[in-house]
Motif scaffolding. Structure first.
Motif, PDB file in Angstrom:
ATOM      1  N   VAL A 189      22.236  40.772 -23.080  1.00  0.00           N
ATOM      2  CA  VAL A 189      21.425  41.926 -22.696  1.00  0.00           C
ATOM      3  C   VAL A 189      21.340  41.997 -21.182  1.00  0.00           C
ATOM      4  O   VAL A 189      21.138  40.983 -20.501  1.00  0.00           O
ATOM      5  CB  VAL A 189      20.014  41.840 -23.308  1.00  0.00           C
ATOM      6  N   LEU A 190      21.500  43.208 -20.652  1.00  0.00           N
ATOM      7  CA  LEU A 190      21.481  43.444 -19.219  1.00  0.00           C
ATOM      8  C   LEU A 190      20.313  44.369 -18.877  1.00  0.00           C
ATOM      9  O   LEU A 190      19.971  45.260 -19.657  1.00  0.00           O
ATOM     10  CB  LEU A 190      22.792  44.102 -18.767  1.00  0.00           C
ATOM     11  N   ALA A 191      19.725  44.166 -17.711  1.00  0.00           N
ATOM     12  CA  ALA A 191      18.616  45.034 -17.306  1.00  0.00           C
ATOM     13  C   ALA A 191      18.484  45.033 -15.796  1.00  0.00           C
ATOM     14  O   ALA A 191      18.720  44.009 -15.147  1.00  0.00           O
ATOM     15  CB  ALA A 191      17.309  44.573 -17.944  1.00  0.00           C
ATOM     16  N   TYR A 192      18.099  46.183 -15.246  1.00  0.00           N
ATOM     17  CA  TYR A 192      17.760  46.273 -13.832  1.00  0.00           C
ATOM     18  C   TYR A 192      16.352  46.826 -13.719  1.00  0.00           C
ATOM     19  O   TYR A 192      16.070  47.927 -14.178  1.00  0.00           O
ATOM     20  CB  TYR A 192      18.739  47.187 -13.077  1.00  0.00           C
ATOM     21  N   GLN A 193      15.468  46.031 -13.134  1.00  0.00           N
ATOM     22  CA  GLN A 193      14.064  46.404 -12.971  1.00  0.00           C
ATOM     23  C   GLN A 193      13.477  47.005 -14.247  1.00  0.00           C
ATOM     24  O   GLN A 193      12.977  48.137 -14.252  1.00  0.00           O
ATOM     25  CB  GLN A 193      13.905  47.381 -11.796  1.00  0.00           C
ATOM     26  N   PRO A 194      13.528  46.263 -15.355  1.00  0.00           N
ATOM     27  CA  PRO A 194      12.959  46.786 -16.601  1.00  0.00           C
ATOM     28  C   PRO A 194      11.444  46.929 -16.502  1.00  0.00           C
ATOM     29  O   PRO A 194      10.783  46.161 -15.805  1.00  0.00           O
ATOM     30  CB  PRO A 194      13.331  45.704 -17.631  1.00  0.00           C
ATOM     31  N   LEU A 195      10.909  47.914 -17.180  1.00  0.00           N
ATOM     32  CA  LEU A 195       9.466  48.093 -17.217  1.00  0.00           C
ATOM     33  C   LEU A 195       8.848  46.970 -18.028  1.00  0.00           C
ATOM     34  O   LEU A 195       9.262  46.693 -19.150  1.00  0.00           O
ATOM     35  CB  LEU A 195       9.110  49.442 -17.848  1.00  0.00           C
ATOM     36  N   LEU A 196       7.842  46.306 -17.467  1.00  0.00           N
ATOM     37  CA  LEU A 196       7.170  45.212 -18.155  1.00  0.00           C
ATOM     38  C   LEU A 196       5.964  45.779 -18.890  1.00  0.00           C
ATOM     39  O   LEU A 196       4.821  45.598 -18.496  1.00  0.00           O
ATOM     40  CB  LEU A 196       6.763  44.134 -17.155  1.00  0.00           C
ATOM     41  N   ASP A 197       6.235  46.489 -19.965  1.00  0.00           N
ATOM     42  CA  ASP A 197       5.188  47.252 -20.654  1.00  0.00           C
ATOM     43  C   ASP A 197       5.622  47.464 -22.090  1.00  0.00           C
ATOM     44  O   ASP A 197       6.685  48.022 -22.357  1.00  0.00           O
ATOM     45  CB  ASP A 197       4.999  48.594 -19.948  1.00  0.00           C
ATOM     46  N   GLU A 198       4.793  47.023 -23.027  1.00  0.00           N
ATOM     47  CA  GLU A 198       5.140  47.160 -24.438  1.00  0.00           C
ATOM     48  C   GLU A 198       5.198  48.611 -24.901  1.00  0.00           C
ATOM     49  O   GLU A 198       5.724  48.901 -25.979  1.00  0.00           O
ATOM     50  CB  GLU A 198       4.153  46.377 -25.315  1.00  0.00           C
ATOM     51  N   ARG A 199       4.695  49.532 -24.092  1.00  0.00           N
ATOM     52  CA  ARG A 199       4.714  50.941 -24.470  1.00  0.00           C
ATOM     53  C   ARG A 199       5.903  51.693 -23.872  1.00  0.00           C
ATOM     54  O   ARG A 199       6.003  52.902 -24.019  1.00  0.00           O
ATOM     55  CB  ARG A 199       3.417  51.624 -24.042  1.00  0.00           C
ATOM     56  N   SER A 200       6.800  50.974 -23.171  1.00  0.00           N
ATOM     57  CA  SER A 200       7.860  51.651 -22.442  1.00  0.00           C
ATOM     58  C   SER A 200       9.109  51.908 -23.280  1.00  0.00           C
ATOM     59  O   SER A 200      10.078  52.454 -22.767  1.00  0.00           O
ATOM     60  CB  SER A 200       8.255  50.837 -21.202  1.00  0.00           C
ATOM     61  N   GLY A 201       9.104  51.545 -24.537  1.00  0.00           N
ATOM     62  CA  GLY A 201      10.284  51.783 -25.363  1.00  0.00           C
ATOM     63  C   GLY A 201      10.145  51.167 -26.742  1.00  0.00           C
ATOM     64  O   GLY A 201       9.078  50.703 -27.140  1.00  0.00           O
ATOM     65  N   LYS A 202      11.252  51.163 -27.451  1.00  0.00           N
ATOM     66  CA  LYS A 202      11.327  50.648 -28.818  1.00  0.00           C
ATOM     67  C   LYS A 202      12.023  49.297 -28.809  1.00  0.00           C
ATOM     68  O   LYS A 202      13.077  49.129 -28.207  1.00  0.00           O
ATOM     69  CB  LYS A 202      12.109  51.641 -29.683  1.00  0.00           C
ATOM     70  N   VAL A 203      11.450  48.325 -29.493  1.00  0.00           N
ATOM     71  CA  VAL A 203      12.029  46.982 -29.553  1.00  0.00           C
ATOM     72  C   VAL A 203      13.355  47.012 -30.310  1.00  0.00           C
ATOM     73  O   VAL A 203      13.448  47.588 -31.389  1.00  0.00           O
ATOM     74  CB  VAL A 203      11.066  46.002 -30.245  1.00  0.00           C
ATOM     75  N   PHE A 204      14.395  46.373 -29.727  1.00  0.00           N
ATOM     76  CA  PHE A 204      15.654  46.239 -30.444  1.00  0.00           C
ATOM     77  C   PHE A 204      16.060  44.780 -30.647  1.00  0.00           C
ATOM     78  O   PHE A 204      16.938  44.480 -31.457  1.00  0.00           O
ATOM     79  CB  PHE A 204      16.786  47.009 -29.752  1.00  0.00           C
TER      80      PHE A 204
END
Length: 269
Positions: free
Chosen positions: A211-226
Motif C-alpha cells: 500500500v502506498l500513500a502520500y500525506q494520508p488523512l489521519l481520520d477514520e471519517r476520511s474514507g472507506k476501509v479496504f
C-alpha cells in the motif's frame, strides 16, 4: 524522528501535522521533531501570528484557511509532492519481480509505478484504471488485462461487482494499492467506497499486498476501509507520519525503515 533541516521546513511540517490530526500537544510535537518544547512554542507563536493555527492549553489546533488567503506552503510544493510520489512509486516497483502476476489499483502514485516495471520479464498485469492501462501499453511488453466493471463520475478507474469478482477470482502474486487515509487502529482507507471494495477484493486475493500513500488523512471519517495494516506486507508513505501512527504500525507487526528522500517503509519481516 521527523526530518528537521531548518525552522521553515519544521514549521511547514507542524502545520501539516496539526491539519491532519486537528489538535496536537506541545509535548507530542517536541518528540516528533526532536527539538525542545521551547523551540516548539516559538514555532507555534509564529504560526499563530500568521493565523495557521490556534494555541490553547499547551496544544495547537488547526485554523482552516479561507479561500484566497496565503498559506505557508512554498511555490515548489506541488513539484515536491510529485517528486515524493515518484520516489514512493520507484521503491514500490522494487518489490515486483520477473514472472509475477501483478494487480495495479487506482491512484496517481500507482500510475507512476508503470515506467519502473519496464525491465521486468514476463509480467502479467491486471489493471483497474484505463489511463494506467494506456501507459502500460507504452512502457511494458507483458500480458495486460483489465478488471472490467463500470466507470463512474467521468473517471477512468473501474469499479462495481464485475470488477470485484474479476479481481477475486484471479491468482495475484502482488497487488499495489493506494490509500487516501488511515485511522488510529491501523485501517487503510480509500476516499471512494466503490474503489475501496475493489481494493479489498485485491488485498484478499493477493499473496502480497503493498500500500502506498502520500500525506494520508489521519481520520477514520476520511474514507472507506479496504485493509488493515495487519493484512499488508508493506506500507510506503512520506515522512509526515506522526509518532502515534508509527506505534500503530509496529503493533501490527510492521518494522520501520527510513528510505532515501524522506520515504518511510513499513515492512513485514
Amino acid at each position: 524522528m521527523l526530518t528537521n533541516k531548518n525552522s521553515l521546513k519544521r514549521r511547514l511540517q507542524i502545520v501539516e501535522l496539526v491539519r491532519k490530526r486537528g489538535e496536537v500537544s506541545v509535548e507530542e510535537l517536541s518528540q516528533a521533531f526532536d527539538v525542545s518544547s521551547v523551540t516548539i512554542r516559538s514555532d507555534l507563536t509564529y504560526l499563530e501570528q500568521q493565523r495557521y493555527l490556534l494555541r490553547s492549553f499547551g496544544k495547537a489546533r488547526y485554523l482552516a484557511q479561507k479561500s484566497g488567503e496565503d498559506i505557508l506552503v512554498p511555490a515548489s510544493d506541488g513539484a515536491a509532492r510529485k517528486s515524493s510520489e515518484t520516489l514512493i512509486a520507484r521503491i514500490a516497483a522494487e518489490s515486483v519481480g520477473d514472472h509475477e502476476a501483478v494487480m495495479l489499483g487506482a491512484g496517481e502514485i500507482i500510475h507512476k509505478i508503470v515506467p519502473f516495471l519496464a525491465d521486468r520479464a514476463n509480467l502479467s498485469l491486471l489493471v483497474q484504471d484505463i489511463a494506467i492501462a494506456h501507459t502500460a501499453q507504452r512502457f511494458l511488453h507483458c500480458e495486460l488485462l483489465l478488471t472490467g466493471g463500470q466507470l463512474e463520475n467521468g473517471g477512468t478507474a473501474m469499479s462495481g461487482p464485475d470488477a470485484e469478482a474479476s479481481v477475486a477470482r484471479r491468482q495475484i502474486d502482488v497487488c499495489l494499492l493506494q490509500a487516501s487515509g488511515l485511522d488510529r487502529d491501523g485501517n487503510l482507507l480509500a476516499a471512494d467506497p466503490a474503489l475501496a471494495r475493489v481494493a479489498h477484493a485485491a488485498a484478499r486475493a493477493a499473496t502480497r499486498t503493498i500500500v502506498l500513500a502520500y500525506q494520508p488523512l489521519l481520520d477514520e471519517r476520511s474514507g472507506k476501509v479496504f485493509a488493515s495494516a495487519a493484512d499488508v506486507d508493506m506500507l510506503l508513505i512520506d515522512d509526515g507520519i506522526d509518532p502515534p501512527t508509527i506505534d500503530t504500525m509496529a503493533r501490527h507487526g510492521l518494522t520501520l525503515e527510513r528510505r532515501e528522500g524522506g520515504v518511510v517503509e513499513f515492512r513485514r519481516d
